[in-house]
Motif scaffolding. Structure first.
Motif, PDB file in Angstrom:
ATOM      1  N   UNK A  55       0.803  -1.217   0.000  1.00 59.36           N
ATOM      2  CA  UNK A  55       0.000   0.000   0.000  1.00 59.36           C
ATOM      3  C   UNK A  55       0.836   1.267   0.000  1.00 59.36           C
ATOM      4  N   UNK A  56       2.103   1.167   0.397  1.00 63.36           N
ATOM      5  CA  UNK A  56       2.949   2.349   0.516  1.00 63.36           C
ATOM      6  C   UNK A  56       4.020   2.408  -0.565  1.00 63.36           C
ATOM      7  N   UNK A  57       4.136   1.342  -1.339  1.00 58.24           N
ATOM      8  CA  UNK A  57       5.262   1.250  -2.272  1.00 58.24           C
ATOM      9  C   UNK A  57       4.877   1.697  -3.679  1.00 58.24           C
ATOM     10  N   UNK A  58       5.823   2.360  -4.338  1.00 58.98           N
ATOM     11  CA  UNK A  58       5.623   2.808  -5.716  1.00 58.98           C
ATOM     12  C   UNK A  58       6.088   1.795  -6.742  1.00 58.98           C
ATOM     13  N   UNK A  59       6.651   0.675  -6.299  1.00 57.92           N
ATOM     14  CA  UNK A  59       7.250  -0.243  -7.266  1.00 57.92           C
ATOM     15  C   UNK A  59       6.155  -0.878  -8.130  1.00 57.92           C
ATOM     16  N   UNK A  60       6.487  -1.215  -9.379  1.00 56.22           N
ATOM     17  CA  UNK A  60       5.478  -1.765 -10.295  1.00 56.22           C
ATOM     18  C   UNK A  60       4.825  -3.031  -9.761  1.00 56.22           C
ATOM     19  N   UNK A  61       5.620  -3.875  -9.085  1.00 56.74           N
ATOM     20  CA  UNK A  61       5.029  -5.125  -8.590  1.00 56.74           C
ATOM     21  C   UNK A  61       3.986  -4.837  -7.510  1.00 56.74           C
ATOM     22  N   UNK A  62       4.212  -3.791  -6.703  1.00 54.63           N
ATOM     23  CA  UNK A  62       3.215  -3.441  -5.691  1.00 54.63           C
ATOM     24  C   UNK A  62       1.932  -2.950  -6.348  1.00 54.63           C
ATOM     25  N   UNK A  63       2.075  -2.185  -7.428  1.00 59.61           N
ATOM     26  CA  UNK A  63       0.895  -1.706  -8.148  1.00 59.61           C
ATOM     27  C   UNK A  63       0.103  -2.895  -8.697  1.00 59.61           C
ATOM     28  N   UNK A  64       0.825  -3.885  -9.249  1.00 63.17           N
ATOM     29  CA  UNK A  64       0.171  -5.104  -9.746  1.00 63.17           C
ATOM     30  C   UNK A  64      -0.567  -5.809  -8.628  1.00 63.17           C
ATOM     31  N   UNK A  65       0.100  -5.916  -7.478  1.00 64.48           N
ATOM     32  CA  UNK A  65      -0.499  -6.651  -6.362  1.00 64.48           C
ATOM     33  C   UNK A  65      -1.726  -5.914  -5.827  1.00 64.48           C
ATOM     34  N   UNK A  66      -1.646  -4.583  -5.763  1.00 61.75           N
ATOM     35  CA  UNK A  66      -2.817  -3.807  -5.317  1.00 61.75           C
ATOM     36  C   UNK A  66      -3.992  -4.032  -6.258  1.00 61.75           C
ATOM     37  N   UNK A  67      -3.688  -4.032  -7.576  1.00 62.43           N
ATOM     38  CA  UNK A  67      -4.758  -4.237  -8.558  1.00 62.43           C
ATOM     39  C   UNK A  67      -5.405  -5.609  -8.364  1.00 62.43           C
ATOM     40  N   UNK A  68      -4.556  -6.641  -8.084  1.00 64.10           N
ATOM     41  CA  UNK A  68      -5.090  -7.992  -7.868  1.00 64.10           C
ATOM     42  C   UNK A  68      -5.926  -8.058  -6.599  1.00 64.10           C
ATOM     43  N   UNK A  69      -5.461  -7.387  -5.552  1.00 62.82           N
ATOM     44  CA  UNK A  69      -6.205  -7.388  -4.289  1.00 62.82           C
ATOM     45  C   UNK A  69      -7.583  -6.770  -4.530  1.00 62.82           C
ATOM     46  N   UNK A  70      -7.613  -5.620  -5.223  1.00 68.76           N
ATOM     47  CA  UNK A  70      -8.882  -4.932  -5.475  1.00 68.76           C
ATOM     48  C   UNK A  70      -9.811  -5.801  -6.316  1.00 68.76           C
ATOM     49  N   UNK A  71      -9.230  -6.429  -7.347  1.00 60.70           N
ATOM     50  CA  UNK A  71     -10.008  -7.263  -8.257  1.00 60.70           C
ATOM     51  C   UNK A  71     -10.648  -8.427  -7.507  1.00 60.70           C
ATOM     52  N   UNK A  72      -9.851  -9.074  -6.643  1.00 58.14           N
ATOM     53  CA  UNK A  72     -10.352 -10.226  -5.902  1.00 58.14           C
ATOM     54  C   UNK A  72     -11.365  -9.810  -4.832  1.00 58.14           C
ATOM     55  N   UNK A  73     -11.171  -8.629  -4.243  1.00 57.56           N
ATOM     56  CA  UNK A  73     -12.139  -8.141  -3.258  1.00 57.56           C
ATOM     57  C   UNK A  73     -13.490  -7.927  -3.937  1.00 57.56           C
ATOM     58  N   UNK A  74     -13.453  -7.333  -5.118  1.00 59.55           N
ATOM     59  CA  UNK A  74     -14.698  -7.088  -5.856  1.00 59.55           C
ATOM     60  C   UNK A  74     -15.351  -8.395  -6.273  1.00 59.55           C
ATOM     61  N   UNK A  75     -14.514  -9.410  -6.526  1.00 65.55           N
ATOM     62  CA  UNK A  75     -15.052 -10.718  -6.929  1.00 65.55           C
ATOM     63  C   UNK A  75     -15.600 -11.487  -5.722  1.00 65.55           C
ATOM     64  N   UNK A  76     -15.417 -10.950  -4.512  1.00 66.22           N
ATOM     65  CA  UNK A  76     -16.012 -11.573  -3.334  1.00 66.22           C
ATOM     66  C   UNK A  76     -15.118 -12.550  -2.608  1.00 66.22           C
TER      67      UNK A  76
END
Lengths: 161, 175
Positions: A55-76
């Motif tokens: 949540x605090x990192x600017x690295x590309x892999x963190x951005x990918x992981x945040x996107x996956x977390x959000x996607x999976x949260x929305x998927x329930x």
């Protein structure tokens, strides 16, 4: 001096807004999801960085992981499922709090064990001291103590006179 | 005498801690075991860098020991790694590339410029296969056995020494 301080403040503000600008904002319709998103992205560690949450990192892999977390949260998916998905890809490293298992019981157990051992040592000391204090003086020792104290008060009286 | 020895306990604890911390400090903080060892290579369906209409999946990696190398045109160490990969290909190792978070143009130009050791390069512009592989920085390499199971994970760049000392022995072991 005041001008320099003011300039420094402006620089800091600009720098901090530039740093946070790189982290995208995820919108959730449900505020509960938003809270879980925040908690998860703070709990998961960026695998590329030494010590930064995704949540605090600017690295590309963190951005990918945040996107996956959000996607999976929305998927329930549940929090545990999301964590497991990250662990199966990036290893236990991504968890700030390691899970309790065969390899980590010592890590989790040691602080409690040390408290117990330390408490035991302190208790042993206290009990021993108490016992020493209870040993009463016999008649001979009491007489000597009295004599010593009398001499001390005599000396003190002489000095003040 | 016995009581005196008890006084040495804190010193002994201290010595043990120093030994642990000294070992920990000497370790590479970026090194860690891959979570994917002994697991099947993740499922994927991707086009190749050469041909957008060709779709490949996991069966590509079955039947032969393969070194899967994740690279990108944007990755400077990948350029330094290419001579080693070309040498491995010369020595008969089957290599499959994953062009990670790249554009087709840049990826193709990279292979034209630095050589192409790969039997085929998968094109992974969104980094979905890279994500499933737990890739957090290119280059990374995965040795996959004939059953499609990941046997070795090399994070970072394969040095010229690694070719002889690490990669070739690993390939021979899982052959």
């Amino acid at each position: 001096m005041a001008v320099i301080r003011w300039l420094l403040l402006v620089c800091l503000l600009v720098a901090s807004s530039a740093a946070s600008a790189a982290i995208e904002i995820q919108h959730f319709d449900d505020p509960a999801l938003d809270g879980r998103y925040r908690a998860l992205t703070e709990r998961l560690r960026c695998p590329k960085c030494q010590n930064e949450s995704i949540g605090a990192s600017n690295s590309p892999i963190s951005a990918d992981m945040r996107a996956r977390v959000a996607e999976r949260l929305r998927a329930g998916d549940s929090d545990a499922e999301i964590e497991q998905a990250m662990i199966s890809r990036f290893g236990d490293y991504v968890l700030y709090d390691p899970r309790l298992d065969a390899r980590t019981w010592l890590l989790w157990g040691l602080p409690f064990a040390l408290v117990v051992v330390g408490g035991g040592v302190i208790a042993a000391f206290v009990i021993r001291r108490r016992r020493l204090r209870h040993a009463d003086l016999d008649a001979e020792e009491r007489r000597r103590l009295q004599a010593l104290m009398a001499r001390h008060t005599d000396d003190a009286a002489k000095e003040t006179s | 005498m016995k009581r005196r020895l008890l006084l040495l306990i804190p010193l002994a604890i201290f010595a043990v801690l120093v030994a642990f911390f000294y070992r920990g400090l000497a370790k590479d903080p970026a090194a860690r075991d891959s979570a994917l060892l002994a697991k099947p290579f993740p499922a994927f369906e991707l086009s190749t860098l050469a041909d957008a209409s060709q779709r490949l999946d996991r069966s590509l990696l079955e039947g032969q020991v393969t070194l899967v190398n994740v690279w990108g045109e944007w990755c400077p160490t990948c350029k330094q790694e290419m001579p080693q990969l070309l040498e491995l290909a010369d020595r008969g190792v089957r290599l499959v590339g994953v062009d990670y978070k790249d554009t087709r143009e840049n990826g193709r130009r990279f292979l034209d410029e630095y050589g192409d050791p790969f039997t085929v390069s998968l094109f992974d512009p969104e980094g979905s296969l890279g994500f499933d592989l737990g890739v957090y920085g290119a280059p990374e390499s995965f040795l996959v056995d004939a059953d499609g199971v990941i046997r070795y994970h090399h994070t970072g760049y394969i040095t010229p020494q690694d070719v002889e000392q690490v990669i070739l022995p690993q390939v021979a072991q899982w052959q």
